[in-house]
Design an enzyme around this catalytic site. Structure first.
Site, PDB file in Angstrom:
ATOM      1  N   SER A  32       0.900  -1.115  -0.038  1.00 34.79           N
ATOM      2  CA  SER A  32       0.133   0.068   0.302  1.00 34.79           C
ATOM      3  C   SER A  32       0.745   1.244  -0.058  1.00 34.79           C
ATOM      4  O   SER A  32       1.830   1.395   0.634  1.00 34.79           O
ATOM      5  CB  SER A  32      -0.797  -0.276   1.062  1.00 34.79           C
ATOM      6  OG  SER A  32      -1.573   1.265   1.448  1.00 34.79           O
ATOM      7  N   ASN A  80       9.852   8.524   4.448  1.00 37.48           N
ATOM      8  CA  ASN A  80       8.734   9.064   3.873  1.00 37.48           C
ATOM      9  C   ASN A  80       7.748   9.673   5.073  1.00 37.48           C
ATOM     10  O   ASN A  80       7.551   8.947   6.136  1.00 37.48           O
ATOM     11  CB  ASN A  80       7.916   8.134   2.808  1.00 37.48           C
ATOM     12  CG  ASN A  80       6.765   7.636   3.372  1.00 37.48           C
ATOM     13  OD1 ASN A  80       5.731   8.060   3.610  1.00 37.48           O
ATOM     14  ND2 ASN A  80       7.083   6.493   3.727  1.00 37.48           N
ATOM     15  N   GLY A  83       2.122  11.475   5.246  1.00 34.22           N
ATOM     16  CA  GLY A  83       0.690  12.155   5.830  1.00 34.22           C
ATOM     17  C   GLY A  83      -0.305  11.223   5.296  1.00 34.22           C
ATOM     18  O   GLY A  83      -1.496  12.004   5.581  1.00 34.22           O
ATOM     19  N   LEU A  84      -0.397  10.055   4.541  1.00 34.52           N
ATOM     20  CA  LEU A  84      -1.571   9.565   4.238  1.00 34.52           C
ATOM     21  C   LEU A  84      -2.712  10.357   3.365  1.00 34.52           C
ATOM     22  O   LEU A  84      -3.860  10.196   3.339  1.00 34.52           O
ATOM     23  CB  LEU A  84      -2.314   8.916   5.574  1.00 34.52           C
ATOM     24  CG  LEU A  84      -1.546   7.902   6.512  1.00 34.52           C
ATOM     25  CD1 LEU A  84      -2.210   7.636   7.809  1.00 34.52           C
ATOM     26  CD2 LEU A  84      -1.385   6.435   5.685  1.00 34.52           C
ATOM     27  N   CYS A 141      -1.804   4.611  12.646  1.00 37.07           N
ATOM     28  CA  CYS A 141      -2.184   6.015  12.850  1.00 37.07           C
ATOM     29  C   CYS A 141      -2.555   6.339  13.969  1.00 37.07           C
ATOM     30  O   CYS A 141      -3.028   5.387  14.826  1.00 37.07           O
ATOM     31  CB  CYS A 141      -2.959   6.344  11.797  1.00 37.07           C
ATOM     32  SG  CYS A 141      -4.411   4.886  11.673  1.00 37.07           S
ATOM     33  N   ILE A 202       5.766  -5.707   7.472  1.00 37.27           N
ATOM     34  CA  ILE A 202       5.631  -4.850   8.413  1.00 37.27           C
ATOM     35  C   ILE A 202       5.303  -3.463   7.651  1.00 37.27           C
ATOM     36  O   ILE A 202       5.768  -3.300   6.349  1.00 37.27           O
ATOM     37  CB  ILE A 202       7.089  -4.345   9.285  1.00 37.27           C
ATOM     38  CG1 ILE A 202       8.214  -4.304   8.353  1.00 37.27           C
ATOM     39  CG2 ILE A 202       7.278  -5.815  10.142  1.00 37.27           C
ATOM     40  CD1 ILE A 202       9.562  -3.992   9.156  1.00 37.27           C
ATOM     41  N   THR A 277       9.085  -0.297  -1.867  1.00 37.10           N
ATOM     42  CA  THR A 277       9.801   0.854  -2.330  1.00 37.10           C
ATOM     43  C   THR A 277      10.128   0.220  -3.619  1.00 37.10           C
ATOM     44  O   THR A 277      10.821   1.041  -4.520  1.00 37.10           O
ATOM     45  CB  THR A 277      10.782   0.927  -1.304  1.00 37.10           C
ATOM     46  OG1 THR A 277      10.102   1.414   0.174  1.00 37.10           O
ATOM     47  CG2 THR A 277      11.857   1.991  -1.576  1.00 37.10           C
TER      48      THR A 277
HETATM   49  C1  LIG Z   1       5.519   6.486  -0.112  1.00 39.60           C
HETATM   50  C2  LIG Z   1       4.791   5.384   0.974  1.00 39.60           C
HETATM   51  C3  LIG Z   1       3.599   5.403   1.175  1.00 39.60           C
HETATM   52  C4  LIG Z   1       3.133   4.642   1.883  1.00 39.60           C
HETATM   53  N1  LIG Z   1       1.714   4.584   2.221  1.00 39.60           N
HETATM   54  C5  LIG Z   1       1.098   3.421   2.884  1.00 39.60           C
HETATM   55  C6  LIG Z   1      -0.254   3.522   3.291  1.00 39.60           C
HETATM   56  O1  LIG Z   1      -1.067   4.420   2.867  1.00 39.60           O
HETATM   57  N2  LIG Z   1      -0.823   2.597   4.182  1.00 39.60           N
HETATM   58  C7  LIG Z   1       0.169   1.555   4.593  1.00 39.60           C
HETATM   59  O2  LIG Z   1      -0.574   0.611   5.432  1.00 39.60           O
HETATM   60  N3  LIG Z   1       1.328   1.602   4.261  1.00 39.60           N
HETATM   61  C8  LIG Z   1       1.818   2.498   3.418  1.00 39.60           C
HETATM   62  N4  LIG Z   1       3.187   2.393   3.399  1.00 39.60           N
HETATM   63  C9  LIG Z   1       4.047   1.383   3.706  1.00 39.60           C
HETATM   64  C10 LIG Z   1       4.295   0.251   2.796  1.00 39.60           C
HETATM   65  O3  LIG Z   1       3.241  -0.433   2.361  1.00 39.60           O
HETATM   66  C11 LIG Z   1       5.160  -0.878   3.242  1.00 39.60           C
HETATM   67  O4  LIG Z   1       4.543  -1.447   4.484  1.00 39.60           O
HETATM   68  C12 LIG Z   1       6.616  -0.415   3.629  1.00 39.60           C
HETATM   69  O5  LIG Z   1       7.076   0.675   2.839  1.00 39.60           O
HETATM   70  C13 LIG Z   1       7.686  -1.430   3.857  1.00 39.60           C
HETATM   71  O6  LIG Z   1       7.707  -2.152   2.575  1.00 39.60           O
HETATM   72  P1  LIG Z   1       8.836  -1.768   1.413  1.00 39.60           P
HETATM   73  O7  LIG Z   1      10.150  -1.835   2.215  1.00 39.60           O
HETATM   74  O8  LIG Z   1       8.957  -2.806   0.621  1.00 39.60           O
HETATM   75  O9  LIG Z   1       8.673  -0.539   0.845  1.00 39.60           O
HETATM   76  C14 LIG Z   1       3.933   3.504   2.661  1.00 39.60           C
HETATM   77  C15 LIG Z   1       5.280   3.451   2.185  1.00 39.60           C
HETATM   78  C16 LIG Z   1       5.652   4.394   1.361  1.00 39.60           C
HETATM   79  C17 LIG Z   1       7.259   4.319   1.079  1.00 39.60           C
END
Ligand SMILES: Cc1cc2nc3c(=O)[nH]c(=O)nc-3n(C[C@H](O)[C@H](O)[C@H](O)COP(=O)(O)O)c2cc1C
Length: 314
Positions: A32, A80, A83-84, A141, A202, A277
């Site tokens: 997400s 990052n 801020g949702l 949150c 996570i 990412t």
């Molecule tokens: C730019 C960005 C926006 C994200 N927005 C959300 C979100 O809206 N809801 C959520 O549960 N996680 C959000 N995440 C977390 C990711 O879904 C994920 O759990 C986290 O980035 C770890 O995975 P990764 O290392 O593969 O990025 C966000 C991460 C990033 C980098």
């Protein structure tokens, strides 16, 4: 050493998994917030190939998010503080879901709120929308009513939120855990006992970066969430611990860039994985990971992906 036999002639591998009642053709999803609402990536990859699409987090009403700068690169990952920011559940259902319904790929909607009521309102609206196949509850949150306690860091607050949402939906309910806690197993167990069908883990790890000349934080929000390769060992460890603590399926997330990374999570006990990412660095990452997992299983003589899940020898 071969752990699974040596049948290199076979090229048929069953990659399908079942996550809390949701059937996926393969275990690879999009994390997400890193894949927009799906359409953004549809010119780079065939969305039909994905196990599931997990969309950007939705609140009941739209949010603008934090002021910029909201992203900083670090040597091993990204910080990052978006801020949702999102368009809200109603606009998602009207404007984004019709496009996603064209694909043979389940849609999992990530949602959040700053009160239990807001969580419930979003869950209800999303559950009755045609084309939503599961819900992912983001509990990273703060709960304004409970004095800004982060939902996912207080077992009591989290348990109440999850059991309230559970009553509002018949869809598979996935609870997304934050790693910013003392004992991840406690939180995984609370999610399971409160009615979650699966957990995903996570979310990002709280971090900070400083501009040394100006002596100010780089992010306008001061602190942000660290994602990418830097957090993978932490995520793998937590998935392995949670796998021993709960019976419900786990979606492993955190720094998955390649098939090898995804396989680490599956062997540690995750039944699915979500790629975050990596999508920013390589929009084809998810497809390369699916192909790479299949290739690995063929090489190892494993016909069914479920045989590799939780197969860690310790
Ligand atoms: C730019 C960005 C926006 C994200 N927005 C959300 C979100 O809206 N809801 C959520 O549960 N996680 C959000 N995440 C977390 C990711 O879904 C994920 O759990 C986290 O980035 C770890 O995975 P990764 O290392 O593969 O990025 C966000 C991460 C990033 C980098």
């Amino acid at each position: 050493m071969k752990l699974f036999g040596n049948n290199k002639n076979s090229s048929t591998v069953d990659l399908s998994v079942n996550i809390g009642g949701l059937k996926l053709k393969n275990p690879v999803m999009t994390a997400s917030g890193t894949f927009g609402y799906g359409a953004e990536y549809s010119e780079f990859i065939d969305l039909n190939r994905l196990g599931a699409i997990i969309v950007k987090g939705l609140s009941y009403t739209p949010r603008e998010g934090n002021p910029v700068p909201r992203i900083v690169e670090t040597p091993a990952g990204m910080l990052n503080a978006i801020g949702l920011q999102n368009i809200g559940t109603e606009a998602f259902i009207k404007e984004k879901l019709p496009f996603l319904r064209k694909f043979k790929t389940p849609v999992i909607t990530n949602f959040f709120g700053d009160s239990i009521d807001e969580f419930k309102k979003s869950a209800e609206a999303l559950s009755s929308a045609d084309g939503v196949h599961a819900l992912e509850m983001n509990i990273s949150c703060p709960n304004k009513k409970a004095g800004w306690i982060i939902f996912g860091t207080d077992p009591k607050v989290m348990g109440k939120a999850v059991s309230s949402v559970r009553k509002t939906t018949k869809l598979p309910l996935i609870v997304k855990l934050t790693p910013n806690v003392t004992d991840i197993c406690v939180m995984a167990k609370v999610a399971e006992d409160s009615g979650a069908d699966a957990i995903s883990m996570i979310n990002t790890i709280t971090g900070m970066a400083i501009d040394i000349r100006r002596r100010t934080p780089i992010l306008a929000n001061v602190v942000g969430g660290l994602s990418g390769p830097a957090i993978r060992p932490v995520a793998v460890r937590m998935v392995w611990q949670a796998h021993k603590a709960v019976k419900i399926p786990i979606i492993g997330i955190g720094g998955i860039m390649t098939a090898q990374d995804a396989l680490e999570f599956l062997i540690a006990g995750a039944r699915g994985v979500a790629v975050g990412t990596a999508n920013f660095v390589n929009p084809h990452a998810t497809i390369e990971i699916i192909d790479g997992i299949e290739k690995f299983l063929i090489e190892e003589g494993v016909h069914n992906i479920n045989d590799i899940i939780g197969s860690l020898w310790t």
